[in-house]
Design a protein around this motif. Structure first.
Motif, short mmCIF file in Angstrom:
data_model
loop_
_atom_site.label_atom_id
_atom_site.label_comp_id
_atom_site.label_asym_id
_atom_site.label_seq_id
_atom_site.Cartn_x
_atom_site.Cartn_y
_atom_site.Cartn_z
N HIS A 65 26.30 6.22 -1.47
CA HIS A 65 26.40 6.37 -2.93
C HIS A 65 25.88 5.13 -3.65
O HIS A 65 25.24 5.22 -4.69
CB HIS A 65 27.85 6.65 -3.33
N THR A 103 16.20 1.13 -0.29
CA THR A 103 15.95 0.91 -1.73
C THR A 103 14.52 0.50 -2.05
O THR A 103 14.22 0.24 -3.22
CB THR A 103 16.91 -0.16 -2.29
N LYS A 114 22.13 5.09 -3.60
CA LYS A 114 21.65 6.09 -4.56
C LYS A 114 21.76 5.56 -5.98
O LYS A 114 20.84 5.74 -6.80
CB LYS A 114 22.45 7.38 -4.41
N ALA A 115 22.87 4.89 -6.30
CA ALA A 115 23.07 4.34 -7.64
C ALA A 115 22.04 3.25 -7.95
O ALA A 115 21.51 3.17 -9.06
CB ALA A 115 24.49 3.79 -7.78
N ARG A 137 10.96 1.13 -3.07
CA ARG A 137 10.22 2.20 -3.73
C ARG A 137 8.96 1.61 -4.36
O ARG A 137 8.87 0.41 -4.64
CB ARG A 137 11.08 2.86 -4.82
N ARG A 168 19.01 2.91 -6.58
CA ARG A 168 17.69 3.53 -6.76
C ARG A 168 17.58 4.16 -8.14
O ARG A 168 16.55 4.05 -8.81
CB ARG A 168 17.44 4.59 -5.67
N ALA A 169 18.66 4.80 -8.58
CA ALA A 169 18.65 5.44 -9.90
C ALA A 169 18.55 4.38 -11.00
O ALA A 169 17.83 4.57 -11.99
CB ALA A 169 19.91 6.28 -10.08
N LYS A 229 14.97 3.02 -11.08
CA LYS A 229 14.07 4.04 -11.63
C LYS A 229 14.24 4.12 -13.15
O LYS A 229 13.26 4.19 -13.90
CB LYS A 229 14.36 5.40 -11.00
N TYR A 230 15.48 4.10 -13.59
CA TYR A 230 15.77 4.14 -15.03
C TYR A 230 15.16 2.94 -15.74
O TYR A 230 14.55 3.07 -16.82
CB TYR A 230 17.29 4.17 -15.23
#
Length: 293
Positions: free
Chosen positions: A162, A235, A165-166, A237, A168-169, A172-173
């Protein structure tokens, strides 16, 4: 400076990092100390110029994250690489053990507060990645110290999934809102780290840098190497790459980091800050006005 392609050390999710195969030392990028200083000054001037454009454009910011094991050289790298950059355009945040206030929030909260404004370079000396590195090596921090709900710590594999995922989000944001992120892992060897820790003990003026806890953490060397490999692979990207920089030679490390910063700044589209001849001509008419005032 010898030819250097930043992509050699770049991880953006297209291939996996095997940390055991990642070099901690490369051939010197400079022939002597004088050439090293010259290159460093040239890079500093170029970073300053690009930051000026970033500031004038005022549409983007850049987040630069430094992660490393103890004595890898984070502080010195930040100092040397950005020494010529206008302080107005740079914001540095250092993250240590979370305070009580920070522990009363989610693990990303304290990082959100330190993000750079548009037009600035934000530098994180350590970051939210501590929460997938130190806490993975010492899970008791999660179960005993971080005030998390019990159900969150019953399955730590799920918790880290989790968190990745947080992160990476979040990155991206940030990218979608004009704040690309570039991340550095300064990769030092165990032997070189030992030499630097001993040097801190033997030099009276460097004793303040030494922390007894650093010696204890060396017992978890393999665990930290695995934690870094997992974190980078989870992580990395294209819009938020990691650069795994060989750190056994500090001078090489600084030159490599400087070149990457320059290349990443050049990728930010800032076309509308090019010299405007019409605007220049208009301003010339004000010279006489100023002189007569």
């Amino acid at each position: 400076m010898k030819d250097f392609k930043p992509d050699r050390f770049r991880y953006d999710g297209t291939e996996k990092l095997s940390i055991d195969k990642a070099p901690t030392k490369v051939d010197d990028l400079y022939k002597d100390s004088d050439e090293y200083e010259d290159i460093l000054r040239q890079q500093a001037a170029e970073i300053d110029k690009l930051q000026d454009e970033l500031y004038a454009h005022n549409r983007f910011g850049l987040l630069v994250i430094f992660q490393a094991l103890d004595a890898a050289g984070k502080d010195g790298t930040i100092q040397h690489v950005f020494t010529g950059t206008n302080p107005v355009g740079v914001k540095v945040a250092s993250f240590k053990r979370p305070t009580d206030e920070e522990l009363d929030h989610d693990f990303l909260w304290r990082s959100w507060r330190e993000l750079p404004e548009r037009g600035k370079i934000g530098i994180f000396n350590r970051s939210y990645y501590e929460e997938t590195l130190v806490t993975k090596v010492h899970p008791e921090i999660l179960t005993q110290s971080q005030r998390l709900p019990k159900e969150s710590t019953e399955d730590l594999d799920k918790l880290f999934k989790h968190r990745f995922k947080a992160i990476r989000a979040m990155e991206k944001y940030l990218y979608q809102n004009g704040f690309p992120t570039v991340k550095f892992f300064l990769h030092v060897s165990k032997d070189e780290q030992a030499d630097r820790l001993i040097a801190r003990i033997q030099d009276l003026e460097k004793n303040w840098k030494f922390d007894e806890g650093d010696v204890k953490e060396r017992n978890f060397w393999k665990e930290y190497q695995q934690a870094y490999e997992d974190t980078i692979n989870k992580t990395a990207r294209k819009r938020a790459p990691w650069y795994v920089i060989p750190a056994d030679d500090k001078k090489n490390m600084r030159l490599l980091v400087g070149r990457v910063i320059i290349e990443e700044l050049k990728k930010i589209p800032m076309d509308n800050v090019k010299p405007d001849k019409e605007r220049f001509d208009e301003l010339q008419t004000l010279i006489d006005v100023i002189r007569k005032q």
